[in-house]
Each structure stands twice: as structure tokens, then as C-alpha cells.
Design a protein around this motif. Structure first.
Motif, PDB file in Angstrom:
ATOM      1  N   UNK A   1     -29.910   9.827   7.248  1.00  0.00           N
ATOM      2  CA  UNK A   1     -28.720  10.338   7.923  1.00  0.00           C
ATOM      3  C   UNK A   1     -27.653  10.686   6.899  1.00  0.00           C
ATOM      4  N   UNK A  14     -21.883  12.695   6.494  1.00  0.00           N
ATOM      5  CA  UNK A  14     -21.812  11.500   7.345  1.00  0.00           C
ATOM      6  C   UNK A  14     -20.682  10.557   6.932  1.00  0.00           C
ATOM      7  N   UNK A  15     -20.212  10.667   5.686  1.00  0.00           N
ATOM      8  CA  UNK A  15     -19.125   9.782   5.267  1.00  0.00           C
ATOM      9  C   UNK A  15     -17.812  10.111   5.979  1.00  0.00           C
ATOM     10  N   UNK A  19     -18.371   4.856  13.180  1.00  0.00           N
ATOM     11  CA  UNK A  19     -19.093   4.447  14.389  1.00  0.00           C
ATOM     12  C   UNK A  19     -18.239   3.493  15.219  1.00  0.00           C
ATOM     13  N   UNK A  21     -19.651   1.914  18.023  1.00  0.00           N
ATOM     14  CA  UNK A  21     -20.529   1.042  18.793  1.00  0.00           C
ATOM     15  C   UNK A  21     -21.148   1.682  20.012  1.00  0.00           C
ATOM     16  N   UNK A  22     -22.122   1.005  20.623  1.00  0.00           N
ATOM     17  CA  UNK A  22     -22.856   1.568  21.753  1.00  0.00           C
ATOM     18  C   UNK A  22     -21.959   1.833  22.959  1.00  0.00           C
ATOM     19  N   UNK A  44     -24.173  -5.818  23.975  1.00  0.00           N
ATOM     20  CA  UNK A  44     -24.309  -4.394  23.681  1.00  0.00           C
ATOM     21  C   UNK A  44     -25.752  -4.055  23.320  1.00  0.00           C
ATOM     22  N   UNK A  51     -30.421   4.802  20.625  1.00  0.00           N
ATOM     23  CA  UNK A  51     -29.291   4.254  21.382  1.00  0.00           C
ATOM     24  C   UNK A  51     -28.169   5.296  21.423  1.00  0.00           C
ATOM     25  N   UNK A  68     -28.781   8.128  18.491  1.00  0.00           N
ATOM     26  CA  UNK A  68     -29.268   7.861  17.138  1.00  0.00           C
ATOM     27  C   UNK A  68     -30.449   6.890  17.229  1.00  0.00           C
ATOM     28  N   UNK A  70     -32.254   3.866  15.786  1.00  0.00           N
ATOM     29  CA  UNK A  70     -31.872   2.786  14.879  1.00  0.00           C
ATOM     30  C   UNK A  70     -33.047   2.282  14.036  1.00  0.00           C
ATOM     31  N   UNK A  73     -33.055   5.841  11.542  1.00  0.00           N
ATOM     32  CA  UNK A  73     -31.717   6.259  11.128  1.00  0.00           C
ATOM     33  C   UNK A  73     -31.553   7.777  11.204  1.00  0.00           C
TER      34      UNK A  73
ATOM     35  N   UNK B 252     -26.010  -7.926  17.671  1.00  0.00           N
ATOM     36  CA  UNK B 252     -26.364  -6.578  17.204  1.00  0.00           C
ATOM     37  C   UNK B 252     -26.788  -6.675  15.750  1.00  0.00           C
ATOM     38  N   UNK B 297     -21.800   0.072   8.011  1.00  0.00           N
ATOM     39  CA  UNK B 297     -20.798   0.401   9.033  1.00  0.00           C
ATOM     40  C   UNK B 297     -21.373   0.713  10.413  1.00  0.00           C
ATOM     41  N   UNK B 298     -22.678   0.839  10.553  1.00  0.00           N
ATOM     42  CA  UNK B 298     -23.238   1.037  11.903  1.00  0.00           C
ATOM     43  C   UNK B 298     -24.575   0.319  12.006  1.00  0.00           C
ATOM     44  N   UNK B 299     -24.981   0.015  13.266  1.00  0.00           N
ATOM     45  CA  UNK B 299     -26.148  -0.848  13.437  1.00  0.00           C
ATOM     46  C   UNK B 299     -27.451  -0.115  13.170  1.00  0.00           C
ATOM     47  N   UNK B 300     -28.448  -0.896  12.745  1.00  0.00           N
ATOM     48  CA  UNK B 300     -29.734  -0.331  12.354  1.00  0.00           C
ATOM     49  C   UNK B 300     -30.771  -1.445  12.399  1.00  0.00           C
ATOM     50  N   UNK B 301     -32.010  -1.076  12.748  1.00  0.00           N
ATOM     51  CA  UNK B 301     -33.070  -2.081  12.816  1.00  0.00           C
ATOM     52  C   UNK B 301     -34.034  -1.922  11.644  1.00  0.00           C
ATOM     53  N   UNK B 308     -24.171   5.341  -0.461  1.00  0.00           N
ATOM     54  CA  UNK B 308     -22.769   5.068  -0.113  1.00  0.00           C
ATOM     55  C   UNK B 308     -22.383   3.620  -0.385  1.00  0.00           C
TER      56      UNK B 308
END
Lengths: 101, 413
Positions: A1, A14-15, A19, A21-22, A44, A51, A68, A70, A73, B252, B297-301, B308
């Protein structure tokens, strides 16, 4: 991403995005009990897979929805929040009376 | 330990033993099954077998022993939290680390060098005063230090940061330290398996047979086992495992990235962290500089890494110690943290009567390895949640009695 497609600004690095959150299912404040509020606030979406999330293009402060994955990514789709609700949301007109009573 | 060293070190004919026996076949039933063969699960197995006489125990590990977050953390041990419940709990963790090498007859290389958290503003300093008072009230060694003391504790630190992040003081936590993470897990595993605990590596939990409000059996890729009681300590997979048992957790997952530099001569004798720069540094016993920071900064599995975050960590490190600008990175990695809304773990009872949770360990789990194991074992042995764990229950999210440790946890350990 690396690149995200902002519905308002087009593809950007992307920077430039934050985000938030869901997306939470809506809750009715008049009827919800404590357990429902607890779920609404803390439970969440953590599914490994696609998600739906709130994102912001930070320099323009434009909020939108991104789907997106998860696990990989990858951004699957981005769209205006209006599409989420099935109708456009217009900001309520604020009269000077409401700001200064 | 020193006597053992003399006894076996001097004669040349000592045959080394294998610490962890090979994975045996699964039996039909166990008194206790522990899901997750990381530090927490193995510590619980050790305490169950040594202090509670429960030895018919299986540790089920999806991958290899201690290959998850036990292998990926940056080994910080500290108790400088802000709430009474947390400080009381982590203080005992620190004291258990102090005696761990003796307890396990295994050198975990505990090095109590102290942790220095930097303040770059007056408001941060005010919050440090509160943390110091709370810590002292609970009997930990912690104090607020001024610029001169920071200079003495850490002579190589860049104090003015070009005017942007001037260091105005710090929080000095003498109890802070590090230990070798692999040794902690192996030590517990060796002790537990020596007493009859079975460690099943490459054994993935795939589902639960639930009868009423109890777990009757666990289905794995190597067969189904009947269980008396279950401890879940599955690290980054906690939310998914709990969901298989029908339990919803307010968790999360976010990746947490860290990296180490090439080895340097010793120059850093404390753990240094800066919440403003989202960076912390510690020099390992090999001389490498371990650099860590906040979660992604964001969720990921997935445990992917990003440039970065590496740039952000390098930026913070170079601000704190400008002479690191020429140093090469040796390794970098990521782990999956199971984050709770209040940055505090979830331990104790679940909606199922014989299913006990040890999860929500986010970015702060390694330091709690011995104390979580000790009290999770007590909880299971007595079938009653240990007193010290009561505040950390899953119920706190329903009653909105959260334990907010965000300020003492996020990006600052």
C-alpha cells in the motif's frame, strides 16, 4: 500500500492519509443498553480480510471510506461516505442564531 | 547457579542435555490445555507444574516454540505505569525477573540498567510527576530528574535537538531493565517439560467442542483432545482464537516494527525513550542498538514491514544520538500486537466456565511474562480469578471501568 486513491483528490501517496478505524454499525442512543454501547465503542472489526474503514486525506481534511484487505495490505476500493449510507449527507445549515444564542 | 557452573563447568566430561523434548503424540485428554507456546503460556505451564502439582498439561503451539511476539519484542522490563492496579502487577513482574535465573536454573541475562524516559515539554514533565508519585506510592524506584541529571545518566544524549525537541527533564526508573527473551521462554519450557508438561509444536487449534458453558474438547490439526481447563495465551492471534470459542474480545491487531543496528562499543547504559519522537533505544549485550517505537498507524493481520516506520525510527534515533547517522541497520522485523482500547491486558474469566483468558498484551506483554504465568496458573488451579488479576477482567468493558495506560504505554517503552 503505497498509493491511495482519494475520491476527492485522486491518487496520492499513502503518507498523506490518516486512518480513523473501522466503520461502526449505527446505534440508536434512545434504546441502546450498556452492553450495546460497550459493543459499539470497543468491539471493532478485526477480521483478517477486507474491512471497511474511515480514512482522511490529511492536507485537505477530506474524510472518506476505504475497503482494505488487512492480510495483503491492499486497498480494494475507496468511495465517498455518502455511498455508505445510500444517500448524500448534506451538512445541516448552521444559522448565526445557533452559534451565538 | 554459580555452584552448578563450577560443578559442570570445570570438569570436561559434562554432556549437555536437550532442554525441550521432541513433540510427543497427543494424548486423549489433559487436565489443562494452554493455547500458545510463547512466554506467557510456558510460564503458566511452569507455575502449574511446580507450585500447583498440575502436570497433565499440554501447551499447544501453532508454529515453533516462542516464535511469535516472545521472539519479536524489544525485551523492555519496567513498572512505571500510572494506575495502582497496573503498577502493583508490573512491580511483581520486575521482582520475578530479578530472581528468574535462579528460579529456572537458566541464565536469562536480566540486566537492570534503569529506564530513562525523556520529557520535551513542561506538560510531559507534569505527567511524569504524577507517574513518579504513583510509582513511589506503590514502592517502585522512580523519580523525576532535571536536565543536569539526564546529562549525567546519559552523557551522549543530544540535549537540545536543534531547539525543536529540547530535553527539559526525564522520568528515571531504576527498576527498569532487559532480559534475553528466548532464554525466558526456553527456561520456562525446560522446567515445565522436565515436570511432565507436554509441549506440542506445530499444533494448531482449529476449533472447540463446547458443551453448555464449558469447553469439552479442542480440535487441532493433530487430533482432538478432551480438556479440563483451558488457558488462552495466543498473542497476535488472541482475537481469532477467542472467536472460535464464541468469545468476542475488544481487540484490534496492529503490526509493531523494530530494528537493530550493527554492534557498537558500549556507550548507552540505560534504556532511553522519547514519547515525542515515538522512539526508544537500548544497547544490547552484543552492542547492537535496538530501536523500537509505536505500533503501525493502521490495523493489519500480517507482519510486513514498511520503509515509513523504519525512517521514523531512524529519524528519532538520530535526533537523540546524532553520531548514529552512519551506523548500518542489521535486522528489522515486525510482530502482531493485540491492542486493547485502554492499553491494559485482559486476564481472567471468560463467558465459558473453564476457559481463562491471558490476552490483549499489545505492545507490553514481555515484561509481564512471569507474573501473568504465576497468577494465571493460580487462577486455573483454584478455579477462581486471582485477586491481583481482578481489575483486568473482560467485564471492565461492559461496566466502562477501564484502566487507561495509554500515556504510560504508547510509543514510550
Amino acid at each position: 500500500m503505497k498509493i491511495m486513491n482519494c475520491p476527492f483528490n485522486g491518487p496520492r501517496n499513502s503518507s498523506e492519509f490518516t486512518c480513523f478505524g473501522p466503520v461502526r454499525p449505527p446505534i440508536d442512543p434512545d434504546t441502546a443498553d450498556d452492553a450495546a454501547w460497550s459493543r459499539h465503542m470497543f468491539q471493532l472489526d478485526n477480521t483478517p480480510g477486507v474491512i471497511r474503514e474511515w480514512w482522511r486525506h490529511t492536507p485537505s481534511n477530506y474524510f472518506f471510506i476505504a475497503e482494505r484487505n488487512t492480510v495483503t495490505d491492499e486497498i480494494v476500493a475507496t468511495y465517498e461516505p455518502a455511498a455508505l449510507h445510500g444517500k448524500a449527507i448534506t451538512p445541516k445549515e448552521i444559522t448565526p442564531k445557533e452559534i451565538m444564542p | 547457579m554459580p555452584l552448578t557452573l563450577l560443578k559442570y563447568g570445570l570438569p570436561g566430561d559434562h554432556v549437555p542435555t536437550r532442554d525441550i523434548p521432541p513433540t510427543p503424540d497427543l494424548k486423549r485428554s489433559y487436565d489443562v490445555a494452554i493455547i500458545g507456546g510463547g512466554g506467557h503460556g510456558l510460564a503458566a505451564a511452569h507455575y502449574l507444574s511446580k507450585y500447583h502439582g498440575i502436570r497433565n498439561v499440554a501447551v499447544l503451539e501453532k508454529g515453533y516454540l516462542a516464535g511469535g511476539n516472545t521472539a519479536r519484542n524489544t525485551t523492555t522490563i519496567r513498572s512505571n505505569y500510572i494506575t495502582n492496579q497496573s503498577i502493583r502487577f508490573y512491580k511483581e513482574a520486575v521482582s520475578l525477573y530479578e530472581s528468574m535465573s535462579h528460579e529456572l536454573n537458566f541464565n536469562v541475562m536480566f540486566s537492570q540498567r534503569g529506564q530513562l524516559t525523556l520529557a520535551h515539554s513542561d506538560s510531559t514533565l507534569r505527567s511524569f510527576h504524577l507517574r513518579a508519585e504513583m510509582g513511589r506510592h506503590n514502592g517502585t524506584r522512580i523519580s523525576v530528574v532535571d536536565q543536569q541529571q539526564v546529562r549525567e545518566l546519559c552523557p551522549h544524549l543530544n540535549m537540545d535537538m536543534g531547539g525543536q525537541h529540547e530535553v527539559v527533564g526525564g522520568l528515571w526508573h531504576e527498576d527498569g531493565g532487559t532480559a534475553r527473551h528466548d532464554a525466558v521462554a526456553w527456561g520456562y519450557a525446560a522446567q515445565a517439560s522436565g515436570r511432565g508438561v507436554e509441549i506440542h509444536q506445530r499444533t494448531e487449534v482449529q476449533g472447540f467442542d463446547i458443551a453448555g458453558d464449558r469447553v469439552a474438547a479442542i480440535r487441532t490439526n493433530r487430533g482432538t483432545i478432551r480438556v479440563g481447563q483451558v488457558i488462552q495465551a495466543a498473542g497476535g492471534l488472541n482475537e481469532q482464537v477467542a472467536r472460535m470459542a464464541g468469545i468476542e474480545l475488544p481487540i484490534r491487531c496492529f503490526p509493531l516494527q523494530a530494528m537493530v543496528t550493527q554492534p557498537l562499543k558500549p556507550f548507552l547504559n540505560t534504556l532511553v525513550s522519547s514519547a515525542n519522537l515515538h522512539t526508544y533505544l537500548v544497547q544490547s549485550s552484543r552492542g547492537e542498538i535496538v530501536i523500537g517505537g509505536g505500533s503501525d498507524p493502521y490495523q493489519l493481520a500480517a507482519t510486513r514491514s514498511t520503509l515509513d516506520l523504519k525512517e521514523q525510527l531512524a529519524h528519532g534515533a538520530v535526533q537523540l544520538f546524532p553520531f548514529l547517522h552512519n551506523v548500518k541497520l542489521l535486522r528489522q522485523w515486525a510482530g502482531i500486537t493485540d491492542m486493547t482500547p485502554d492499553y491494559t491486558p485482559i486476564m481472567g474469566a471468560s463467558p465459558l466456565k473453564n476457559y481463562w483468558l491471558d490476552c490483549g498484551w499489545g505492545t507490553w506483554g514481555f515484561k509481564a511474562t512471569p507474573v501473568a504465568g504465576k497468577y494465571m496458573a493460580e487462577t486455573v488451579a483454584r478455579e477462581r480469578v486471582a485477586d491481583i488479576l481482578q481489575p483486568f477482567s473482560l467485564k471492565r468493558f461492559e461496566t466502562i471501568s477501564l484502566i487507561n495506560e495509554m500515556g504510560a504505554t504508547a510509543a514510550s517503552h
